[in-house]
Design a protein around this motif. Structure first.
Motif, mmCIF file in Angstrom:
data_model
loop_
_atom_site.group_PDB
_atom_site.id
_atom_site.type_symbol
_atom_site.label_atom_id
_atom_site.label_comp_id
_atom_site.label_asym_id
_atom_site.label_seq_id
_atom_site.Cartn_x
_atom_site.Cartn_y
_atom_site.Cartn_z
ATOM 1 N N GLU A 131 -8.390 2.299 15.867
ATOM 2 C CA GLU A 131 -7.182 3.140 15.791
ATOM 3 C C GLU A 131 -6.531 3.016 14.423
ATOM 4 O O GLU A 131 -6.189 4.018 13.803
ATOM 5 N N GLU A 132 -6.347 1.788 13.983
ATOM 6 C CA GLU A 132 -5.740 1.579 12.667
ATOM 7 C C GLU A 132 -6.644 2.127 11.572
ATOM 8 O O GLU A 132 -6.170 2.702 10.590
ATOM 9 N N GLY A 133 -7.957 1.955 11.741
ATOM 10 C CA GLY A 133 -8.898 2.468 10.752
ATOM 11 C C GLY A 133 -8.801 3.978 10.599
ATOM 12 O O GLY A 133 -8.854 4.503 9.491
ATOM 13 N N ALA A 134 -8.635 4.688 11.714
ATOM 14 C CA ALA A 134 -8.502 6.148 11.654
ATOM 15 C C ALA A 134 -7.236 6.544 10.910
ATOM 16 O O ALA A 134 -7.253 7.453 10.070
ATOM 17 N N VAL A 135 -6.142 5.859 11.195
ATOM 18 C CA VAL A 135 -4.870 6.154 10.520
ATOM 19 C C VAL A 135 -4.990 5.884 9.023
ATOM 20 O O VAL A 135 -4.607 6.716 8.191
ATOM 21 N N ARG A 136 -5.539 4.725 8.685
ATOM 22 C CA ARG A 136 -5.658 4.355 7.269
ATOM 23 C C ARG A 136 -6.677 5.223 6.544
ATOM 24 O O ARG A 136 -6.492 5.564 5.375
ATOM 25 N N ALA A 137 -7.745 5.602 7.230
ATOM 26 C CA ALA A 137 -8.755 6.463 6.606
ATOM 27 C C ALA A 137 -8.163 7.842 6.290
ATOM 28 O O ALA A 137 -8.401 8.387 5.213
ATOM 29 N N ARG A 138 -7.406 8.395 7.224
ATOM 30 C CA ARG A 138 -6.759 9.693 6.965
ATOM 31 C C ARG A 138 -5.826 9.606 5.764
ATOM 32 O O ARG A 138 -5.831 10.484 4.898
ATOM 33 N N ALA A 139 -5.022 8.550 5.720
ATOM 34 C CA ALA A 139 -4.083 8.379 4.609
ATOM 35 C C ALA A 139 -4.820 8.206 3.284
ATOM 36 O O ALA A 139 -4.442 8.801 2.270
ATOM 37 N N ALA A 140 -5.880 7.402 3.279
ATOM 38 C CA ALA A 140 -6.656 7.176 2.056
ATOM 39 C C ALA A 140 -7.334 8.463 1.589
ATOM 40 O O ALA A 140 -7.359 8.760 0.392
ATOM 41 N N LEU A 141 -7.869 9.233 2.525
ATOM 42 C CA LEU A 141 -8.480 10.520 2.166
ATOM 43 C C LEU A 141 -7.441 11.480 1.605
ATOM 44 O O LEU A 141 -7.705 12.162 0.609
#
Length: 108
Positions: free
Chosen positions: A81-91
């Motif tokens: 869950e955190e990875g999805a949030v952080r991945a979206r932000a990083a992208l």
């Protein structure tokens, strides 16, 4: 855990595929096919996203799954869950940076 991975084009391609359906588990060769990248590029990125950044979880499929199909066991990757949030932000940050760079180089 480290902040964010270096957002290379290859990393961005993998994250886009993973984010297209964040709860779906995907195996490495599927990501190779979907991104057009070689396994020697994809697997090190997956390892970093899992071990260094904690954005992915890796699970080996059960024998019942792969033996029924007559193949070796696969490792499946899924975003946390955190990875999805952080991945979206990083992208988003990476794409904004690329857009700014494109504007700067396009301006006479």
């Amino acid at each position: 855990m480290a902040e964010d991975p270096h957002m290379t084009l290859q990393t961005m391609l993998i994250l886009r595929v993973l984010l297209s359906d964040p709860a779906r588990r995907r195996y490495g060769l599927e990501l190779c096919e979907r991104t057009g990248q070689h396994s020697g590029t994809v697997y090190p990125i997956l390892a970093r996203l899992e071990r260094t950044f904690g954005w992915l979880e890796r699970h080996k499929e059960s024998p019942a799954e792969h033996l029924a199909e007559g193949r070796r066991a696969r490792y499946y990757y899924v975003l946390t869950e955190e990875g999805a949030v952080r991945a979206r932000a990083a992208l988003d940050r990476a794409e904004r940076s690329r857009a700014i760079l494109n504007l700067r180089t396009a301006t006479p």
